[in-house]
Design a protein around this motif. Sequence first.
Motif, PDB file in Angstrom:
ATOM      1  N   GLY A 277       1.046  -1.366   0.082  1.00 55.60           N
ATOM      2  CA  GLY A 277      -0.044  -0.113   0.021  1.00 55.60           C
ATOM      3  C   GLY A 277       0.756   1.283  -0.168  1.00 55.60           C
ATOM      4  O   GLY A 277       2.216   1.184  -0.117  1.00 55.60           O
ATOM      5  N   ASP A 278       0.502   2.314   0.063  1.00 55.78           N
ATOM      6  CA  ASP A 278       1.057   3.714   0.141  1.00 55.78           C
ATOM      7  C   ASP A 278       1.114   4.051   1.416  1.00 55.78           C
ATOM      8  O   ASP A 278       0.950   3.128   2.420  1.00 55.78           O
ATOM      9  N   ARG A 279       1.740   5.188   1.817  1.00 58.84           N
ATOM     10  CA  ARG A 279       2.110   5.370   3.033  1.00 58.84           C
ATOM     11  C   ARG A 279       0.826   5.638   3.864  1.00 58.84           C
ATOM     12  O   ARG A 279       0.907   5.822   5.075  1.00 58.84           O
ATOM     13  N   ASN A 280      -0.271   6.212   3.259  1.00 60.17           N
ATOM     14  CA  ASN A 280      -1.422   5.945   4.087  1.00 60.17           C
ATOM     15  C   ASN A 280      -2.125   4.814   4.381  1.00 60.17           C
ATOM     16  O   ASN A 280      -3.194   4.741   4.976  1.00 60.17           O
ATOM     17  N   GLY A 281      -1.722   3.641   3.864  1.00 66.23           N
ATOM     18  CA  GLY A 281      -2.286   2.338   3.955  1.00 66.23           C
ATOM     19  C   GLY A 281      -3.308   2.054   3.120  1.00 66.23           C
ATOM     20  O   GLY A 281      -4.144   0.929   2.961  1.00 66.23           O
ATOM     21  N   ASN A 282      -3.328   2.713   2.005  1.00 68.43           N
ATOM     22  CA  ASN A 282      -4.265   2.398   0.685  1.00 68.43           C
ATOM     23  C   ASN A 282      -3.808   1.423  -0.018  1.00 68.43           C
ATOM     24  O   ASN A 282      -2.440   1.655  -0.457  1.00 68.43           O
ATOM     25  N   PRO A 283      -4.228   0.352  -0.216  1.00 76.01           N
ATOM     26  CA  PRO A 283      -3.655  -0.540  -1.141  1.00 76.01           C
ATOM     27  C   PRO A 283      -3.516  -0.380  -2.607  1.00 76.01           C
ATOM     28  O   PRO A 283      -4.168   0.417  -3.188  1.00 76.01           O
ATOM     29  N   LEU A 284      -2.348  -0.906  -2.939  1.00 70.50           N
ATOM     30  CA  LEU A 284      -2.043  -0.732  -4.305  1.00 70.50           C
ATOM     31  C   LEU A 284      -2.347  -1.918  -5.068  1.00 70.50           C
ATOM     32  O   LEU A 284      -2.485  -2.866  -4.713  1.00 70.50           O
ATOM     33  N   ALA A 285      -2.215  -1.572  -6.509  1.00 64.55           N
ATOM     34  CA  ALA A 285      -2.519  -2.942  -7.737  1.00 64.55           C
ATOM     35  C   ALA A 285      -1.405  -3.924  -7.447  1.00 64.55           C
ATOM     36  O   ALA A 285      -0.338  -3.565  -7.222  1.00 64.55           O
ATOM     37  N   GLN A 286      -1.980  -4.977  -7.413  1.00 66.35           N
ATOM     38  CA  GLN A 286      -0.861  -6.111  -7.557  1.00 66.35           C
ATOM     39  C   GLN A 286      -0.129  -6.189  -8.701  1.00 66.35           C
ATOM     40  O   GLN A 286      -0.830  -6.265  -9.952  1.00 66.35           O
ATOM     41  N   ARG A 287       1.115  -6.108  -8.707  1.00 66.79           N
ATOM     42  CA  ARG A 287       2.059  -6.312  -9.809  1.00 66.79           C
ATOM     43  C   ARG A 287       2.873  -7.564  -9.733  1.00 66.79           C
ATOM     44  O   ARG A 287       3.691  -7.604 -10.582  1.00 66.79           O
ATOM     45  N   HIS A 288       2.797  -8.300  -8.858  1.00 63.92           N
ATOM     46  CA  HIS A 288       3.292  -9.796  -8.939  1.00 63.92           C
ATOM     47  C   HIS A 288       2.236 -10.846  -9.017  1.00 63.92           C
ATOM     48  O   HIS A 288       2.062 -11.788  -7.989  1.00 63.92           O
ATOM     49  N   ASP A 289       1.547 -10.894  -9.936  1.00 66.07           N
ATOM     50  CA  ASP A 289       0.409 -11.477 -10.252  1.00 66.07           C
ATOM     51  C   ASP A 289       0.667 -12.787 -10.987  1.00 66.07           C
ATOM     52  O   ASP A 289      -0.249 -13.424 -11.436  1.00 66.07           O
ATOM     53  N   SER A 290       2.064 -12.888 -11.175  1.00 70.47           N
ATOM     54  CA  SER A 290       2.302 -14.241 -12.136  1.00 70.47           C
ATOM     55  C   SER A 290       3.704 -14.531 -11.590  1.00 70.47           C
ATOM     56  O   SER A 290       4.450 -13.778 -11.035  1.00 70.47           O
ATOM     57  N   LEU A 291       4.130 -15.941 -11.856  1.00 67.46           N
ATOM     58  CA  LEU A 291       5.609 -16.174 -11.572  1.00 67.46           C
ATOM     59  C   LEU A 291       6.585 -15.334 -12.395  1.00 67.46           C
ATOM     60  O   LEU A 291       7.591 -15.143 -11.507  1.00 67.46           O
ATOM     61  N   ARG A 292       6.284 -15.221 -13.524  1.00 66.03           N
ATOM     62  CA  ARG A 292       7.217 -14.330 -14.300  1.00 66.03           C
ATOM     63  C   ARG A 292       7.248 -12.721 -13.723  1.00 66.03           C
ATOM     64  O   ARG A 292       8.160 -12.291 -13.419  1.00 66.03           O
ATOM     65  N   ALA A 293       6.160 -12.216 -13.503  1.00 65.42           N
ATOM     66  CA  ALA A 293       5.920 -11.032 -12.819  1.00 65.42           C
ATOM     67  C   ALA A 293       6.689 -11.125 -11.376  1.00 65.42           C
ATOM     68  O   ALA A 293       7.586 -10.122 -11.219  1.00 65.42           O
ATOM     69  N   ALA A 294       6.620 -12.038 -10.564  1.00 62.55           N
ATOM     70  CA  ALA A 294       7.184 -12.077  -9.346  1.00 62.55           C
ATOM     71  C   ALA A 294       8.682 -12.040  -9.482  1.00 62.55           C
ATOM     72  O   ALA A 294       9.607 -11.760  -8.629  1.00 62.55           O
ATOM     73  N   MET A 295       9.164 -12.794 -10.623  1.00 62.83           N
ATOM     74  CA  MET A 295      10.547 -12.677 -10.790  1.00 62.83           C
ATOM     75  C   MET A 295      11.318 -11.570 -11.281  1.00 62.83           C
ATOM     76  O   MET A 295      12.388 -10.960 -10.901  1.00 62.83           O
ATOM     77  N   VAL A 296      10.570 -11.074 -12.272  1.00 62.79           N
ATOM     78  CA  VAL A 296      11.075  -9.942 -13.144  1.00 62.79           C
ATOM     79  C   VAL A 296      10.930  -8.699 -12.786  1.00 62.79           C
ATOM     80  O   VAL A 296      11.789  -7.641 -12.620  1.00 62.79           O
ATOM     81  N   VAL A 297       9.696  -8.344 -12.012  1.00 65.66           N
ATOM     82  CA  VAL A 297       9.304  -6.723 -11.492  1.00 65.66           C
ATOM     83  C   VAL A 297      10.305  -6.519 -10.578  1.00 65.66           C
ATOM     84  O   VAL A 297      10.662  -5.098 -10.701  1.00 65.66           O
ATOM     85  N   PRO A 298      10.678  -7.332  -9.505  1.00 67.02           N
ATOM     86  CA  PRO A 298      11.606  -6.646  -8.450  1.00 67.02           C
ATOM     87  C   PRO A 298      13.184  -6.367  -9.324  1.00 67.02           C
ATOM     88  O   PRO A 298      13.421  -5.275  -8.701  1.00 67.02           O
ATOM     89  N   VAL A 299      13.367  -7.144 -10.260  1.00 67.66           N
ATOM     90  CA  VAL A 299      14.645  -6.795 -10.931  1.00 67.66           C
ATOM     91  C   VAL A 299      14.695  -5.276 -11.433  1.00 67.66           C
ATOM     92  O   VAL A 299      15.534  -4.623 -11.284  1.00 67.66           O
ATOM     93  N   ARG A 300      13.324  -5.251 -12.187  1.00 68.69           N
ATOM     94  CA  ARG A 300      13.125  -3.824 -12.964  1.00 68.69           C
ATOM     95  C   ARG A 300      13.159  -2.943 -12.140  1.00 68.69           C
ATOM     96  O   ARG A 300      13.776  -1.809 -12.305  1.00 68.69           O
ATOM     97  N   ASP A 301      12.236  -3.082 -10.912  1.00 72.22           N
ATOM     98  CA  ASP A 301      12.276  -1.854  -9.947  1.00 72.22           C
ATOM     99  C   ASP A 301      13.499  -1.583  -9.401  1.00 72.22           C
ATOM    100  O   ASP A 301      14.067  -0.429  -9.114  1.00 72.22           O
TER     101      ASP A 301
END
Length: 341
Positions: A277-301
Amino acid sequence: MDQIWSFLSDFRSVVAGPTSRLWPVYLLVTLAICMIVYRQQAEQKSFMRWLFPKSIYLHPSHIVDLKIFILNRSFAAFGIFNLVFFSPVVALAIVHLVGSGHTSPPLPSVVIALLLLVVSDFSTYWVHRIHHESRIIWPFHALHHSAEIMTPITVYRKHPVYDLISSLVRGVLIGVLQGIMLSAFGQAPAATTIAGVNAFYVLFNIAGANLRHSHVWLSFGPVIEHIVISPAQHQIHHSLDPRHHNKNYGEVLAIWDWMFGTLYVPRSRETVAFGLGDRNGNPLAQRHDSLRAAMVVPVRDSLRQVGKLLGRRSRAGGNGTGTDDASRSFVTPGTPSTGTE
């Protein structure tokens, strides 16, 4: 064929052996603890529906957990993150620097087991905390915090880079302890074990460790929770609520959080929502919604944050004196892992 059978044997060991929280012994004890909690809460629904709700175990977040679990356990079976060789190398270096007097009587094996627990847990606390405080490596831990629901499998929702860093730091610190023990006693420390595992870790897992990542609230009470992290305290660590951010980094011992000002002890049962979520506790959209995203998104970020850091230094004239907000910012589970400020 022998190699295949060897891999399958190793895979079975890392998935459900004594070193895994999914060891049948731990699961049976957890089931008994859940029955006690269930009766205390006087739940109206059946025990099985309460413990295994479809809304959790069929949730897309849990499906991703399962995929990451299989991948990471396969890595472990191949020994990819087995960095124990760092420990003997560091230990020998310590002996070379300090020498070996061999003047002290050997410590009891139970004391050695406790020392190994303390060193390993101290390492875990700081690896965990630094991942929250550094924008560059936070994305690798953000994957774990992106779990929108939690089950015992969620403990394995980790990026390989996080496991690599954790194994390296823990191996070095344990090597230092082993080197000191060799210098003082002239022999490698032998710890009290149960089924080949440090006895204190066995006790920790028996005490409901599987409920740390679950919907089952189990608190040890304010006194014990200043010494040992309860499942409820770790659920609070995953909470979206801003007042819970950056709290309860410890795995086994709460003394590190207590000592360094990050301890949160609940006074009563709290309702918590999980995810990023953001600093106010509001949930953010899920960006790790697949195995590929789970492995690739952190590296990219992470690479994006490295680019921002280099850009700041370049604008500061390349002398390293510019304000390094990216590395000094106190990153929380509520900070977006998208690389945005």
